[in-house]
Design a protein around this motif. Structure first.
Motif, PDB file in Angstrom:
ATOM      1  N   ASN A 325       0.818  -1.211   0.000  1.00  0.00           N
ATOM      2  CA  ASN A 325       0.000   0.000   0.000  1.00  0.00           C
ATOM      3  C   ASN A 325       0.852   1.262   0.000  1.00  0.00           C
ATOM      4  OD1 ASN A 325       1.002   0.211   2.525  1.00  0.00           O
ATOM      5  ND2 ASN A 325      -0.857  -0.476   3.564  1.00  0.00           N
ATOM      6  N   SER A 469       4.628  -5.547   7.888  1.00  0.00           N
ATOM      7  CA  SER A 469       3.330  -6.102   7.466  1.00  0.00           C
ATOM      8  C   SER A 469       2.260  -5.017   7.303  1.00  0.00           C
ATOM      9  CB  SER A 469       2.865  -7.164   8.466  1.00  0.00           C
ATOM     10  OG  SER A 469       2.751  -6.584   9.754  1.00  0.00           O
ATOM     11  N   ASP A 470       2.527  -3.813   7.847  1.00  0.00           N
ATOM     12  CA  ASP A 470       1.584  -2.712   7.603  1.00  0.00           C
ATOM     13  C   ASP A 470       1.691  -2.208   6.162  1.00  0.00           C
ATOM     14  OD1 ASP A 470       1.009  -2.924  10.275  1.00  0.00           O
ATOM     15  OD2 ASP A 470       2.403  -1.326  10.875  1.00  0.00           O
ATOM     16  N   THR A 473       0.676  -5.809   1.952  1.00  0.00           N
ATOM     17  CA  THR A 473      -0.700  -6.142   2.309  1.00  0.00           C
ATOM     18  C   THR A 473      -1.051  -7.611   2.093  1.00  0.00           C
ATOM     19  OG1 THR A 473      -1.208  -5.103   0.198  1.00  0.00           O
ATOM     20  CG2 THR A 473      -1.746  -3.860   2.185  1.00  0.00           C
ATOM     21  N   SER A 474      -0.571  -8.202   0.989  1.00  0.00           N
ATOM     22  CA  SER A 474      -0.823  -9.641   0.866  1.00  0.00           C
ATOM     23  C   SER A 474       0.219 -10.318  -0.007  1.00  0.00           C
ATOM     24  CB  SER A 474      -2.234  -9.904   0.326  1.00  0.00           C
ATOM     25  OG  SER A 474      -2.257  -9.632  -1.053  1.00  0.00           O
TER      26      SER A 474
END
Ligand code: FAD
Length: 569
Positions: A325, A469-470, A473-474
């Motif tokens: 992101n 991990s923030d 995203t995947s």
């Protein structure tokens, strides 16, 4: 026209060869020729660009050798990349400047070489023109210990002009700390464990890749005693006819740009620096090798050197993708280096025992898979040294590179650093340009797959730990549908074997070891059984290093040049 005559002929104007050519030709009374199969690539933007990694792959400057089908790894062949240009593989590599664990260089002593980390360190520094990071770069994660760096050598080592900002490095630092991996203030200090933002072979002032030709050749083109033969493909050495018990090389036969066969004469030495997937082949084509390989092709055995082409070692790399992101710009390299205890925690001691108890089986399997040239007892000795490095010295065994997400996708690259598997490389024809049989035997031994699996698990942990991990995203490859959260070793192993590639860190095909252990050259780089042929390139490195190879090769080549000079004084 008479045949050109030189004191020294260097075969291969690559990462190592250009160092030797440069240092030998410092003495204006010494004449040096370089025979290089590729062309110069000074203005090739696939080479020079800071963010051009991968652009040269598959172009005319990539040898792109093909391996034999890898029967322990899904039966596919692998593309084995290597640079075909003045500057060699340094013109296409990832520019990572990362040395080795000090214990790894020290281990070379155990196989008969008078080399230690402390004796090699001055040569790492001699080759280096270290550009101190700016305040801005330090704030983006660049760090170093000055005592480990040289500032007067030819090879620019620096952090990229435009580094990745936006606190990406501190985000990663916090993530690795959450996984108990400490910050490492200088992983080039002989102690690699931890997270670091690594320097590159890069010229920050010019904002260009620093390759071996830019460092060691172009600034010296005016030397009248240094000649380069480009687009010239070496075929074999020629030998003097004297009847001495050691073979004396007196020249090199090559094919020139127009396809014509030519010859150069050498009065002092021939140095093979054609890379680990070529130098052993040139030895064989010249009659130096295992009689069973040579006689099958009707090549007269000049020197019976059974281990030429044996001991081939490489690592296996896997990439995974993430959606992100955030979007970062700039270049930079971020690595986490983990050791056995980081990977296996409380079960490390038990796993160490399991692997130790497996070494005899590994030796047997390697004998089987390599035609038994190196015997079981010898392999066992080599494997014991490697086991010590992994479980007693605790060298780092997993490398996890995190690339900053750009265009909203993120990429992790990782590999196990200390696989045991060994293979070999041999000629299949007397035609020097015909493909060779190259077989690294990827994943022959179960430790290697386990190391790769737990490196993969660790990499996934990195990606799924906050604060990284923030941002990521995947996971898009492999994705949790393909390799679920608690996937077994079998599931991970199948996936890894289906996607891995060579790490392009081929070594040891003309290993620097005692003869008894299967060496081809001594610690002076001289090929056993010859008076004046040396191998100076990645072929000589006896065990894998946890760093990337180039920095260590520059240092070794600097050392070799001093040895060669001293032996002709
Ligand atoms: P080379 O530099 O390959 O030199 C051999 C030379 O010999 C070449 O110029 C070749 O054209 C020439 N040659 C071959 N055959 C003949 C012949 N018959 N006649 C005449 N000339 C011949 N290491 C790092 O430290 N950091 C990295 O980021 C990194 N990334 C890599 C990425 C890739 C894609 C690859 C392939 C390697 C990478 N490496 C990296 C490894 C490292 O770059 C190499 O191990 C190193 O450059 C090899 O140096 P060398 O002197 O052994 O051979």
């Amino acid at each position: 026209k008479s045949t050109p005559r030189y004191d020294f002929i260097i075969v291969g104007g690559g990462s190592s060869g250009l160092v030797v050519a440069n240092r030998l030709s410092e003495d204006p009374t010494v004449s040096v020729a370089i025979i290089e199969a590729g062309d110069q690539v000074f203005n090739n933007t696939n080479v020079t660009s800071a963010s051009g990694y991968g652009k040269a792959f598959g172009t005319q400057i990539d040898w792109a050798y093909e391996s034999e089908a890898q029967v322990y790894a899904g039966n596919k062949t692998q593309i084995l990349r290597a640079g075909k240009a003045l500057g060699g593989t340094s013109t296409i590599n990832g520019m990572t400047y990362m040395r080795a664990e000090s214990s790894q260089i020290d281990s070379w002593k155990k196989v008969g070489n008078n080399i230690t980390w402390f004796s090699l360190l001055p040569y790492y520094k001699k080759s280096e023109y270290f550009e101190y990071p700016t305040e801005a770069q330090i704030s983006m994660g660049a760090s170093y210990l000055p005592e480990f760096h040289g500032t007067e050598g030819p090879l620019s080592v620096s952090w990229p002009t435009e580094m990745v900002g936006n606190n990406f490095s501190s985000t990663l630092n916090a993530t690795f700390q959450a996984l108990n991996l400490p910050w490492n203030g200088d992983a080039n200090s002989g102690s690699m464990r931890g997270y670091n933002v690594f320097p590159k072979t890069f010229d920050r002032e010019l904002d260009l890749r620093e390759d071996a030709a830019r460092a060691y050749y172009y600034p010296f083109t005016t030397r009248p005693n240094l000649d380069v033969y480009l687009n010239s493909f070496a075929q074999r050495l020629t030998w003097s006819n004297d009847n001495s018990s050691v073979a004396f090389a007196n020249g090199v036969v090559f094919t020139d740009e127009s396809g014509k066969e030519q010859r150069l004469l050498a009065t002092k030495e021939v140095v093979l620096s054609a890379g680990s997937l070529r130098s052993p082949l040139l030895l064989e084509l010249s009659g130096v090798g295992n009689p069973s390989v040579l006689e099958g092709l009707d090549i007269e055995v000049k020197v019976n050197s059974p281990f030429v082409g044996e001991n081939l070692q490489d690592q296996t790399t896997v990439d995974t993708d993430y959606t992100a992101n955030a979007n970062f710009s700039g270049a930079g390299g971020f690595i986490g280096y983990f050791n056995a205890t980081d990977l296996w925690g409380n079960s490390t001691a038990a796993y160490s025992k399991t692997v130790k108890a497996s070494l005899e089986r590994y030796a047997n399997m390697t004998v089987q898979a390599t035609g038994g040239v190196t015997d079981r007892e010898t392999l066992l000795k080599l494997f014991q040294i490697q086991h010590e490095l992994i479980f007693e010295d605790e060298v780092v065994i997993s490398e996890v590179i995190v690339n900053a997400p750009s265009s909203s996708s993120g990429l992790l690259e990782y590999w196990g650093l200390m696989p045991f598997s060994r293979g070999n490389i041999h000629i299949k024809s007397t035609n020097a340009s015909a493909p060779a049989a190259i077989n690294p035997n990827f994943f022959l031994l179960d430790y290697d797959l386990k190391q790769q699996i737990d490196t993969a698990r660790t990499a996934r942990k990195v990606a799924t730990t906050a604060p990284l991990s923030d941002i990521l995203t995947s996971e898009t490859t492999p994705g949790f549908d393909v390799v679920p959260e608690n996937a077994t070793d079998a599931v991970w192993g199948d996936w890894l074997k289906s996607v891995y590639r060579s790490n392009y860190h081929y070594i040891s095909t003309a290993a620097m070891m005692s003869k008894e252990l299967g060496g081809v050259v001594g610690d002076d780089h001289l090929v056993y059984g010859t008076a004046n042929v040396r191998v100076v390139d990645a072929s000589v490195i006896p065990f894998q290093v946890s760093g990337h190879l180039a920095s260590t090769l520059y240092a070794l080549a600097e050392r070799a040049a001093d040895i060669i000079k001293a032996s002709h004084q």
